[in-house]
Design an enzyme around this catalytic site. Structure first.
Site, PDB file in Angstrom:
ATOM      1  N   HIS A 165     -12.057  14.199   0.771  1.00 22.93           N
ATOM      2  CA  HIS A 165     -11.667  14.223  -0.621  1.00 22.93           C
ATOM      3  C   HIS A 165     -10.848  15.387  -0.822  1.00 22.93           C
ATOM      4  O   HIS A 165     -10.478  15.543  -2.142  1.00 22.93           O
ATOM      5  CB  HIS A 165     -13.032  14.145  -1.566  1.00 22.93           C
ATOM      6  CG  HIS A 165     -13.491  12.565  -1.734  1.00 22.93           C
ATOM      7  ND1 HIS A 165     -13.975  12.145  -0.327  1.00 22.93           N
ATOM      8  CD2 HIS A 165     -13.701  11.838  -2.667  1.00 22.93           C
ATOM      9  CE1 HIS A 165     -14.313  10.736  -0.705  1.00 22.93           C
ATOM     10  NE2 HIS A 165     -14.286  10.804  -2.338  1.00 22.93           N
ATOM     11  N   HIS A 169      16.219 -14.691   8.973  1.00 21.71           N
ATOM     12  CA  HIS A 169      15.944 -13.849   7.864  1.00 21.71           C
ATOM     13  C   HIS A 169      16.998 -12.625   7.785  1.00 21.71           C
ATOM     14  O   HIS A 169      17.064 -12.225   6.505  1.00 21.71           O
ATOM     15  CB  HIS A 169      14.618 -13.418   8.134  1.00 21.71           C
ATOM     16  CG  HIS A 169      14.051 -11.931   7.429  1.00 21.71           C
ATOM     17  ND1 HIS A 169      13.403 -12.389   6.221  1.00 21.71           N
ATOM     18  CD2 HIS A 169      14.250 -10.776   7.689  1.00 21.71           C
ATOM     19  CE1 HIS A 169      12.993 -11.168   5.744  1.00 21.71           C
ATOM     20  NE2 HIS A 169      13.539 -10.247   6.645  1.00 21.71           N
ATOM     21  N   GLU A 219      -5.582   2.501  -6.517  1.00 23.27           N
ATOM     22  CA  GLU A 219      -4.680   3.549  -6.886  1.00 23.27           C
ATOM     23  C   GLU A 219      -3.202   3.017  -6.664  1.00 23.27           C
ATOM     24  O   GLU A 219      -2.187   3.471  -7.392  1.00 23.27           O
ATOM     25  CB  GLU A 219      -4.851   4.616  -5.820  1.00 23.27           C
ATOM     26  CG  GLU A 219      -6.070   5.437  -6.087  1.00 23.27           C
ATOM     27  CD  GLU A 219      -7.358   4.565  -5.165  1.00 23.27           C
ATOM     28  OE1 GLU A 219      -7.037   3.913  -4.549  1.00 23.27           O
ATOM     29  OE2 GLU A 219      -8.312   5.135  -5.498  1.00 23.27           O
ATOM     30  N   HIS A 223      20.706 -10.180   4.694  1.00 23.14           N
ATOM     31  CA  HIS A 223      19.654 -11.265   4.767  1.00 23.14           C
ATOM     32  C   HIS A 223      19.989 -12.526   4.095  1.00 23.14           C
ATOM     33  O   HIS A 223      19.823 -12.749   2.849  1.00 23.14           O
ATOM     34  CB  HIS A 223      18.172 -10.677   4.146  1.00 23.14           C
ATOM     35  CG  HIS A 223      17.735  -9.807   4.817  1.00 23.14           C
ATOM     36  ND1 HIS A 223      18.253  -8.260   4.439  1.00 23.14           N
ATOM     37  CD2 HIS A 223      16.735  -9.305   5.668  1.00 23.14           C
ATOM     38  CE1 HIS A 223      17.494  -7.249   5.084  1.00 23.14           C
ATOM     39  NE2 HIS A 223      16.734  -7.957   5.896  1.00 23.14           N
TER      40      HIS A 223
END
Lengths: 699, 699
Positions: A496, A279, A434, A37
């Protein structure tokens, strides 16, 4: 503190030549290997140089200096942005290392790897992780200051330093960065400066394909200090304007700072600049030659670096040493003034725990049902009382995860309305984030000098999985408190209830999963985690029950100390010559214990093995493993309320696996265990079936 | 279109009584089972009632009506918010169903489950997913309109409808919602309305613990239309103000809308209101009685509902039918005017594919090395030419994933500067947002009437894993194009090289992983995915190589049609009586083929099984599976450039597993395969070792 007086900003031709040298090296390195890159390494070179030379407080000869600023390159694909500065500023990377870019065994891999190349503070590449790591480092810096020097006025402590990060469009599109940036704003992390490479290009082309929000307005909404820097008319970075902005960002200590800096990718390549192709692809010989001409380099030469350039850049070593000498004075004064804290500092930085700490580990009386999350919470509080560097919290599930190490001390900034709030507080409120929790924990571990844990429901380990993988890759000693670890959580239902998560997490190389069977196994698990922190660094995930489980009577059953070895004989066959072995984890160990009673009553000598951690068990030598699972006892049953994948390795062809191969349901957990066939009877029947298979083979 | 004339807004005592009935039912339902989330079901009742009664265009007697608006409850824990409205508005839920809340087998599980309870448009609970699903639904609605009725003026098409979503603090803290909301703003989804329950409470207490950003400023930065609604002085929702805001939001069709509505959790419970405890715990008998008194209900009674209330609420059925009749007129007129499109509509809604579509599936000539990602890209374009409902894209890796189904047609809104932009475009630019890609794909599949795919690197499946799990749980037929599927990607190094991902993804119940060995297996995989769309709905993840792999000569090797069965004999032993079986996937099949040559040359009859999908293979009957893997051939070797977990099940005790148990490295992929022992020689040696084991056992 700065490595240069900021009111004397000068930018010489030699500075420019050094920056352009970095550009040339980036082009040549990618061209040599044929992939990589180049684009942002070229356009960002002035910014990276400016930071490394004039802003970062660092000592290139000692990348572990505790007083250093941290630099994070969040877009890891532009690793050459970092490698060229590490080379130029004297971190030990050589020109040959740059020539070996992306080649097997080199110190310059495709993405920067922490622990592999000196000066790389974190492994980046998966986008968004770096900025979240930086947020964690900034949190850790504040907590560290609280441990050692909380009374010092702002900016006056040897523990004050700045976290610098370069971030890209890709980083800012990822949700992880949104979570971490919101948290950073909430935490008012004034020691954090992010430089946003606003180049309008991503792999699919113009960012207009997918990204048209007002980034700075968003960061203002998070509570950040925002600035914008526009390029010079020729398209290059305006280093004077950037230096002014970086200075203002560092001076802003009441909130994190972001500077949006418009750049032209691959500048000044005549054709490749401002294209998506630049890129991630080599520019090609012709374009490189053309660019070298623009920059006044010899198009015939590759990796052209003059001594003058290197010598100029390496002056930063002297500036760094001067800054360090200044810092050492303050550090020494602090040591003199606070010898007890200095002793604590020495203990913590050496990775030692306080004398006698292990006495704090609770022992739970037999007979009572205790959820392992409860035992974990009790153990954490007990350890917290003797290990001040232990801190952490939950992603808004503290009451469920039982991760509140100190309810009167929340890690929250000045001005937060909560009674428990303190900038140096111990309980982290990560919010319902999280992923950011996982990644800031990585940043905290990378920063060093504290021990961090973080909790959520086991099912939501999926939300933080990319950060967990990076913790494992970097061998970071962080602890996940993953509670509600099976259908045993009951009524919340299949969204869950983890079913596949234990197996899925065990696939991650370097991550240890520990699923204790009872309260005392939980206490030993925490003790072992504390012991392994320096000797076996790496992430550990505790899988803990919501529901109560029996606390085994250790007068009858073998000691829970066996947890440290991953698996151990919990209950031996009555005749010491087992015909069948039941291997179980966590809340299912009680089923194995009951099944053993049933089988023994039938005259079948049965051993129960508690296997809280397959990873720790596999670390043991063959002799130990064979003593727990004798190869000649081929009648085996595994019991775990999750999918079977992986257990065949332990039970063998003749074995049986009691597992759960489908999603759970919303109901009382006792109903679910019964309905889904996770019962002692089922285990006993499976044992009999396995015995029959073994007999059939032997016949 | 609306179910009520909006300029005649009235709110009667009976409306209020109905809302309060919903509150009472929520309290009682949680109290009865002893656990659940009463607080927001109480505070949100007026808003949910308002939407269901006055805004949502729906026909409760036909939850699948194609012209319906969609309603998404992003905070799934407040499922009673939805269940009470489904009951009151006549979706078939009964009072007994509410009494069976969170009980085994009931239609009212802890979190709403799509496919389980009529009227539940998506399964929610894992936070942030619902709003991202809603974004996907809004995208699908626009694409559907483009398929069937692109010329109709705005608001005049039977395919115009609105996606309504309730979202919570938790949803907006999760990064997935940030990604999806940024994308929604970029896409100018004017058919999306989000109502944000701004209650200042999360599980750990006041949102001041972790969340202090300016949410509406952030949404403005994303390009959303934002409004704020303040409560009445008594703390209840001001339904007049809310109705005005909802109306304005619906009227805003040039961008998505969000309304921040301040609420008091558990309002009007005298003690529980505005507390974190009311979020996730039963209120207790005393508090419920006190609340009933406040609301004018009999504290002695539970589940108190009058006929008057039910009859009043159920009037929505008649209003819905009237709206539907109106819609049917427009729909009929559209059918008449566009019979070909109507025929296409009938085909697509029935799940059929166009006649002869399978002829488009390419056949690749043998001999040339072709990357399976390349074969996938070619197949996608070929299928795209005949299946207009097939669309998708990549999370900014289109050039790497080769997922651009039509480069001249990008799904982008009016005003986007790209040349390929069209509101009805076919190629989706998800941005660097894997998680939002996964979750919006779920929304697209839930909306129906299109077929969607999305690509990223396999290693970044981790970023989207929570969405993948929900796709599997809901059995949604979405296809993931996961390329760069091993260390075979080479120089990008360990952060980009999946090692554990195949095993980790195989753990997810209901997800099929397909890793084709060559170009023709890839084509057959896509064909099979298309065929299974309606017959075996569920997510499929394609694992595809970056590097070229040999295209097997199917005159010599067995037909790639075997891919549909998950695993098949690719090359039989020369004597048709194999002594050893080599089982491989993807790019490692060529190693097995080479090893077979070596073994056959040594006189060892060797079969090669290509096993692109263990899940599809396990669906086959025992006879087929035994024909591929005869139980009496116990010398077996598996070959996959990933961790071993799971393969023991297929190779057995006597087998050998050629795997990779650690992270990769940055280097040329050929070097990596060699250095890490993934070679044909290693496979052949493992086969010999397995044969020795079998001989030793048989002796």
């Amino acid at each position: 503190m700065s490595t240069t007086p900021t009111n004397a900003f000068e930018w010489t031709e030699l500075d420019q030549r050094t920056v352009d040298t970095a550009r040339v090296l980036a082009m040549d390195a990618v061209q040599k290997v044929g992939n990589g890159h180049p684009g942002t390494a070229m356009s960002l070179a002035p910014a990276a140089y400016l930071i490394f030379q004039r802003f970062l407080r660092h000592d290139p000869t000692d990348p572990a200096w505790v007083g250093r600023d941290r630099f994070v390159l969040s877009p890891g694909h532009t690793s050459l942005t970092l490698y060229t500065q590490l080379y130029l500023s004297g971190y030990g990377l050589s020109l040959d290392d740059l020539k070996a870019f992306r080649v097997a065994g080199s110190r310059t891999p495709g993405h920067p790897e922490h622990g592999h190349t000196a000066g790389v503070e974190t492994t980046t590449g998966p986008l968004g992780q770096g900025i979240a790591n930086a947020v964690g480092m900034a949190m850790a810096a504040r907590y560290e200051r609280g441990l050692f020097d909380p009374e010092a006025p702002a900016g006056q402590s040897p523990f004050d330093h700045t976290i610098w990060a370069i971030v890209s469009d890709g980083d800012l599109e990822e949700g992880i960065s949104a979570e971490a940036s919101s948290l950073a704003g909430h935490q008012k992390l004034g020691n954090l400066v992010a430089l946003y490479d606003d180049n309008h290009i991503s792999i699919e082309g113009d960012t207009a394909t997918a990204f048209s929000e007002d980034v700075l307005a968003r960061y203002e909404a998070y509570g950040w200090h925002v600035q914008r820097v526009t390029p010079k008319t020729d398209g290059d970075i305006d280093v004077h304007a950037l230096a002014t902005a970086l200075e203002a960002a560092r001076a802003e200590t009441s909130r994190p700072s972001i500077i949006a800096m418009r750049t032209i990718i691959a500048w000044p390549a005549p054709n490749a600049q401002d294209t998506a192709k630049a890129h991630g692809s080599a520019l090609g010989e012709a374009e490189i030659a053309a660019t070298k001409k623009v920059l006044g380099f010899d198009p015939q030469k590759t990796f052209e670096v003059t001594d003058e350039v290197v010598n100029h850049a390496r002056e930063v070593v002297q500036r760094g040493k001067a800054a360090r000498a200044e810092w050492e004075k303050g550090f020494h004064a602090w040591r003199e003034a606070a010898p007890e804290r200095a002793a604590e500092f020495d203990r913590i930085t050496s990775g030692e725990l306080p004398d006698g700490w292990e006495k704090a580990v609770p022992v739970f009386p037999a007979g009572k049902d205790v959820a392992t999350r409860k035992a974990s919470g009790d153990t954490l509080k007990a350890l917290g009382a003797v290990i001040p560097e232990l801190w952490g919290g939950s992603a808004d599930l503290a009451e469920s995860n039982l991760t509140t190490i100190d309810e009167d001390s929340s890690f929250l900034p000045e001005g937060n309305p909560l009674k428990s709030a303190s900038p140096y507080g111990r309980t982290i409120h990560f919010g319902i984030r999280e992923h950011a929790m996982g990644s800031t924990m990585n940043g905290i571990a990378l920063h060093g000098n504290t021990r961090v844990f973080g909790g959520t429901f086991l099912v939501f380990s999926d939300y933080m999985r990319p950060a967990v993988r990076l913790a494992a890759l970097m061998k970071l000693p962080v602890t996940y408190v993953w509670t509600h670890d099976s259908i045993g959580l009951g009524e919340d239902g299949p969204t869950h209830q983890p079913v596949e998560h234990l197996a899925a997490l065990r696939t991650i190389p370097g991550l240890s999963i520990v699923r204790p069977a009872d309260a005392n196994e939980t206490a030993v698990a925490w003790r072992t985690i504390a012991e392994r922190h320096s000797s076996h660094p790496g992430p550990v995930g505790l899988a803990l029950t919501r529901q109560g489980v029996p606390t085994f009577d250790r007068e009858v059953f073998h000691s829970a100390d066996g947890v440290a070895k991953g698996g151990y004989v919990l209950a031996e066959a009555s005749n010491f010559a087992p015909k069948v072995i039941l291997i179980a984890t966590g809340s299912e160990v009680q089923l194995a214990v009951k099944a053993r009673e049933e089988l023994e009553a039938d005259g079948i000598p049965t051993r129960v093995v508690s296997m809280p951690s397959i990873e720790w068990f596999n670390e043991q030598d063959q002799a130990y493993r064979d003593s727990v699972l004798p190869p000649n006892v081929r009648a085996r049953v595994s019991v775990e309320a999750g999918i079977a994948q992986g257990w065949r390795e332990l039970v063998g062809d003749a074995g049986r696996i009691i597992s759960l191969e489908h999603y759970g349901a919303s109901a009382d957990y006792k109903v679910l265990f019964r309905e889904f066939g996770l019962t002692a009877d089922a285990v006993a029947n499976a044992a009999r079936a396995s015995l029959r298979t073994v007999e059939a083979i032997s016949r």
